[in-house]
Design an enzyme around this catalytic site. Structure first.
Site, PDB file in Angstrom:
ATOM      1  N   GLU A  50     -17.097   8.380  15.910  1.00 14.88           N
ATOM      2  CA  GLU A  50     -16.978   9.240  14.726  1.00 14.88           C
ATOM      3  C   GLU A  50     -17.976  10.387  14.767  1.00 14.88           C
ATOM      4  OE1 GLU A  50     -17.232   7.021  11.045  1.00 14.88           O
ATOM      5  OE2 GLU A  50     -15.076   6.722  11.003  1.00 14.88           O
ATOM      6  N   HIS A  83     -11.606 -10.087  34.572  1.00 17.31           N
ATOM      7  CA  HIS A  83     -10.335 -10.704  34.976  1.00 17.31           C
ATOM      8  C   HIS A  83      -9.154 -10.021  34.287  1.00 17.31           C
ATOM      9  CE1 HIS A  83     -12.495 -14.038  37.002  1.00 17.31           C
ATOM     10  NE2 HIS A  83     -13.435 -13.642  36.154  1.00 17.31           N
ATOM     11  N   LYS A 132      -5.166   9.044   6.004  1.00 15.72           N
ATOM     12  CA  LYS A 132      -5.190   8.690   4.575  1.00 15.72           C
ATOM     13  C   LYS A 132      -4.205   9.570   3.806  1.00 15.72           C
ATOM     14  CE  LYS A 132     -10.075   7.362   4.514  1.00 15.72           C
ATOM     15  NZ  LYS A 132     -11.388   7.737   4.022  1.00 15.72           N
TER      16      LYS A 132
END
Ligand code: PA5
Length: 434
Positions: A290, A311, A425
């Site tokens: 951010e 792995h 948003k």
């Protein structure tokens, strides 16, 4: 004494000492500008001298409330997302027992710990409601803005449950709010209901807020010594007051990652060699992502858990697109030692390491991996923590905060805003008909 060491040996074939030293003037200048409040986002520099400024009174208040919650509840739910979630989650996972909630009441230090409001999953919340059905529950709802949808939904559901179970009065004693001093829907609810409230300082952004009540209250409820945590952060605040990279590992780390970025290494993988570091890596990803990912710039912060992911992702790291660098992340000393037993028949062929500790083997796995990735063209450095203590964690939180603040400025972005977070948003609210 510093509990954090940064080893740059495996960077040397990609970056010369001269290149690293050449950034010192910029670093010193940015350091001074940050101190004067002259860099972008300077309204959000409250974290910079926060460790030194935290009063004993506030620590006592937080400890007092935490003790009350520990005495009254055997299930504690911390509700929040992003910076209002990851710091406490990281601390609990780093310091507490790996199976904290499964320990017996006698062995467990404090209530069972749960997190909510970090997703919008019906199943997650329904399952949590199942788990706490017969427990004595306390809540801490945390939101700086007081308007974030995810924690607001979780809080509405859990508040509803609490009021049905304990009545309004009873629920009031079990709910603590951490939010802005004056604004936001959560502040309004807290005032109307008369909940005990802690304040998030205006000048501390979400991802830099772990050393405010945002992180400190849930961390204290988890039985972790927040005085020690702050002490660790204070010691690193002092250490990083010196802009000289030779004395300041946070700035050295910031310089190296920026130089590698300029050479096309656009992804940093934080490769942890201890499961207790998993959520510190999550916290770091928010902090770095951010803070730096904007204006079409920024290192993409990724993380893997090793040796588990050797792995799975190991193949990609060893031989995939060479746009990555790696920061190995290790703990020198585990809390407890397990030694590999000897079998007379050596049927599984492990007697060659019989008598060795798991830490010994893990260390060799780390060294072998660092060597292999270097040979595969991945520049790598190593951040080693002395132990899993609160003091070490306090040092680490501050180390990363200072490093990323400087790093964002070196990159030429404002490390303290997050305008991009608003886009999803806006669409979500439109689709919801808000
Ligand atoms: O770093 C930030 O500011 C954000 O990621 C916030 O931490 C996150 O969005 C949660 O916000 P709030 O605490 O306002 O609910």
């Amino acid at each position: 004494m510093s509990a954090i060491t940064l080893d740059l040996e495996n960077i040397k074939s990609f970056l010369s000492d001269e290149e690293i030293e050449s950034t010192q003037d910029d670093i010193t200048r940015i350091h001074e500008e940050i101190e004067k409040g002259n860099t972008p986002g300077s309204d959000f520099l409250g974290w910079l001298h926060l460790p030194g400024a935290i009063s004993d009174k506030l620590i006592d208040e937080i400890n007092g409330t935490a003790q009350k919650l520990r005495d009254n509840c055997n299930a504690f739910i911390s509700i929040g997302i992003g910076g209002s979630y990851l710091g406490a989650k990281a601390a609990v996972e780093f310091i507490n027992h790996s199976f904290h909630n499964q320990l017996s009441t006698q062995k467990r230090n404090g209530p069972e710990l749960f997190f909510a409001g970090q997703n919008i999953s019906s199943d997650y919340l329904a399952d949590l409601l199942d788990i706490i059905e017969e427990k004595e529950v306390c809540l801490n709802v945390i939101s700086k803005s007081g308007t974030t949808t995810e924690p607001a939904i979780a809080f509405r559901v859990l508040k509803n449950m609490m009021e049905k179970r304990y009545g309004k009065e009873g629920a009031r004693d079990r709910i603590t709010v951490t939010t802005d001093e004056a604004k936001g829907a959560l502040k309004t609810v807290a005032e109307e209901e008369g909940y005990e409230t802690f304040v998030i300082p205006d000048d501390v952004g979400g991802r830099y807020s772990v050393l405010t009540p945002v992180g400190l209250l849930p961390i204290a409820v988890a039985g972790i010594d927040i005085g020690e945590l702050i002490e660790g952060a204070r010691s690193f605040e002092k250490k990083t007051a010196n802009p000289d990279m030779k004395e300041n590992p946070a700035y050295l780390y910031a310089a190296v990652r920026n130089l590698l970025y300029r050479k096309g290494k656009t992804i940093e993988i934080l490769s942890s060699f201890h499961p207790s570091l998993h959520y510190i890596a999550e916290w770091w990803k928010q902090l770095a992502g951010e803070s730096e990912g904007k204006d079409q710039k920024g290192i993409f912060p990724a993380s893997v858990d090793l040796t588990t992911d050797l792995h799975s992702m190991g193949q990609w790291i060893q031989e995939g697109n060479r746009i990555i660098f790696e920061t190995f992340f290790t703990v020198e000393k585990s809390n407890r030692e397990i030694t590999i037993p000897r079998f007379d028949d050596d049927s599984d062929g492990l007697n060659y390491i019989a008598g060795k500790s798991l830490d010994f083997v893990n260390d060799k796995a780390y060294r072998g991996t660092a060597m292999a990735h270097l040979e595969g063209g991945v520049p790598n450095m190593t951040l080693t923590l002395k132990d899993r203590s609160p003091n070490t964690l306090g040092q680490l939180f501050y180390f990363f905060e200072k490093a990323i603040a400087l790093s964002g400025n070196l990159l030429g972005v404002n490390p303290f805003d997050q305008p991009g977070v608003e886009f999803y948003k806006k669409n979500m609210f439109k689709l919801l008909g808000k």
